[in-house]
Write an enzyme that holds these catalytic residues in place. Structure first.
Site, PDB file in Angstrom:
ATOM      1  N   ASP A 144       1.056  -1.223   0.206  1.00  0.00           N
ATOM      2  CA  ASP A 144       0.106  -0.020   0.129  1.00  0.00           C
ATOM      3  C   ASP A 144       0.934   1.490  -0.068  1.00  0.00           C
ATOM      4  O   ASP A 144       2.123   1.340   0.329  1.00  0.00           O
ATOM      5  CB  ASP A 144      -0.889   0.045   1.258  1.00  0.00           C
ATOM      6  CG  ASP A 144      -1.574   1.156   1.408  1.00  0.00           C
ATOM      7  OD1 ASP A 144      -2.540   1.529   0.639  1.00  0.00           O
ATOM      8  OD2 ASP A 144      -1.400   1.825   2.411  1.00  0.00           O
ATOM      9  N   ASP A 186      -0.374   5.166   0.931  1.00  0.00           N
ATOM     10  CA  ASP A 186      -0.385   6.265   2.042  1.00  0.00           C
ATOM     11  C   ASP A 186      -0.603   5.306   3.459  1.00  0.00           C
ATOM     12  O   ASP A 186      -1.187   4.665   3.725  1.00  0.00           O
ATOM     13  CB  ASP A 186      -1.940   6.784   1.849  1.00  0.00           C
ATOM     14  CG  ASP A 186      -1.635   7.572   0.483  1.00  0.00           C
ATOM     15  OD1 ASP A 186      -1.189   8.875   0.360  1.00  0.00           O
ATOM     16  OD2 ASP A 186      -2.151   6.971  -0.740  1.00  0.00           O
ATOM     17  N   GLU A 236      11.160  10.942  25.285  1.00  0.00           N
ATOM     18  CA  GLU A 236      11.345  10.758  26.625  1.00  0.00           C
ATOM     19  C   GLU A 236      12.681  10.116  26.777  1.00  0.00           C
ATOM     20  O   GLU A 236      12.813   8.828  26.860  1.00  0.00           O
ATOM     21  CB  GLU A 236      10.421   9.833  27.611  1.00  0.00           C
ATOM     22  CG  GLU A 236       9.219  10.448  27.498  1.00  0.00           C
ATOM     23  CD  GLU A 236       8.198   9.340  28.296  1.00  0.00           C
ATOM     24  OE1 GLU A 236       8.393   9.250  29.338  1.00  0.00           O
ATOM     25  OE2 GLU A 236       6.893   8.955  27.680  1.00  0.00           O
TER      26      GLU A 236
END
Length: 418
Positions: free
Chosen positions: A20, A22, A335
């Protein structure tokens, strides 16, 4: 705690791959959601949740099909007094103008270039099966020169009678490849795409663009990112670019090429690093670092951190980026855990990071103790790998210590060291 979900791994040797576009190879989903959402809000006072759910319900469909469903679901009208809804052509005309002006902002998904290079290297016949109509495809891909030429076959949404979740486009791709659908491996980001692949009788690997992973239970495998794809599990050659750890029992790592650099003032996070985990993190604000953070798949990374101020220095670090499934974060976070004991906090001090390698995907741990144990193991992996000459040399990266150096913006998602 395995971040992948195996529904029914079949002992099939894959001969062809169908990808695929997108949300799988290029990161268009954020841009499309932003543009379409803004236009939808012109037609009514909808909650953000309502609009998001409407757009996610059609993700993977052809633009016209999806637009019509959104219009019907939200009852979009030019004026409240109108009896007729707006048309899909009208909605598409508005989105087309804005999207065509901004397709150049779209980056490749983390790991996409690596995957395409691997498929080319091993001469694995590959098709692109996208819901995008042909007339939009070239415009959308203008900033990714040469990418379409990497495929043996390209199939667009306007070439089939029925769009996803119908299997038509995948069956067309298999026909053009001269492949048996049963030996085709599809990589998709949407539940509708997975449904289409399975309806075509193919193996389906999902790399979700929607956080509700229950929607992907029909997939043969669900991954956190393309970095986690293991082709050998489907009878294909291995990538061969994971670097073995120098210490027995520790995980291999995937080097990033080029490294990703990002920085900013240290901000207060959720307050759980020190209090709950005993692992103080030096959080960065993700908003001004969207481009850099989007070039990395959600997961755990290692590298070097340059800290300014009274406790200045360059320190090894291991970093979590993403939504932290254990704590169910509503927003993306960066983080870093600096592998050094500091006598006091350093909020608001500038922190610069050189991110060198990928360790693992995010995991949804069942206990806090398991999470803490895994974070410490990640720290051990980082310490060992940063002693490797390939990574140790980056401790002297000028970006970490010099003043007024701009953060390099990657032109595409980093991939791996060849």
């Amino acid at each position: 705690n395995d971040p992948r979900y195996n529904a029914a791994m079949a002992p099939v040797v894959v001969t062809h791959v169908i990808l695929d576009l997108d949300g799988t190879l290029i990161n268009t989903e954020q841009l499309v959601d932003e543009v379409v959402s803004a236009i939808i809000h012109k037609y009514g006072d909808f909650s953000a949740k309502t609009v998001r759910e409407a757009m996610e319900s059609v993700r993977g469909m052809r633009p016209f099909d999806g637009s019509q469903i959104i219009i019907d679901a939200l009852k979009l009208k030019h004026n409240a007094s109108d009896t007729a809804l707006i048309t899909a052509a009208d909605l598409l005309a508005q989105t087309e103008v804005q999207l065509n002006a901004r397709w150049g902002e779209v980056q490749m998904m983390p790991g996409a270039q690596r995957l395409l290079a691997y498929l080319t290297q091993h001469k694995i016949p590959t098709a692109l099966a996208t819901s995008t109509p042909a007339k939009y495809l070239r415009v959308k891909m203008a900033s990714h020169e040469g990418m379409l030429e990497k495929f043996d076959v390209v199939c667009t949404g306007d070439e089939v009678t029925n769009g996803k979740p119908a299997p038509d486009i995948f069956l067309l791709a298999a026909k053009r490849l001269g492949a048996d659908p049963a030996t085709c491996l599809v990589v998709e980001d949407t539940p509708l795409g997975v449904q289409a692949a399975k309806a075509a009788g193919m193996l389906a690997v999902a790399v979700p663009s929607i956080q509700n992973r229950k929607l992907y239970e029909g997939a043969d495998e669900v991954l956190r990112s393309l970095f986690d794809l293991r082709p050998a599990e489907y009878g294909l050659p291995s990538f061969g670019d994971w670097l073995p750890n120098l210490s027995m029992g520790h995980d291999p790592v995937l080097p990033l090429d080029p490294p990703v650099r990002m920085g900013g003032p240290v901000v207060k996070g959720y307050g759980r690093g020190s209090k709950m985990l005993g692992i103080p993190t030096a959080n960065l604000d993700v908003t001004p670092l969207r481009i850099e953070s989007d070039s990395l798949a959600p997961g755990i990374y290692f590298g070097w951190a340059g800290l300014r101020g009274a406790q200045a220095g360059v320190f090894g670090m291991v970093m979590s980026i993403g939504w932290n499934p254990f704590f169910h974060n509503a927003s993306k976070t960066i983080e870093p855990w600096l592998l050094h004991d500091f006598p006091e906090d350093f909020y608001d001090q500038e922190l610069r990071l050189t991110v060198l390698g990928y360790v693992r995907p995010e995991c949804d741990f069942t206990t806090l103790e398991a999470l803490i144990e895994r974070i410490h193991r990640d720290g051990d992996v980082a310490r060992v790998m940063l002693a490797h000459e390939r990574f140790a040399a980056h401790k002297g990266d000028a970006y970490l210590t010099q003043d007024a150096l701009p953060v390099p913006v990657p032109a595409a998602a980093p991939q791996h060291l060849s």
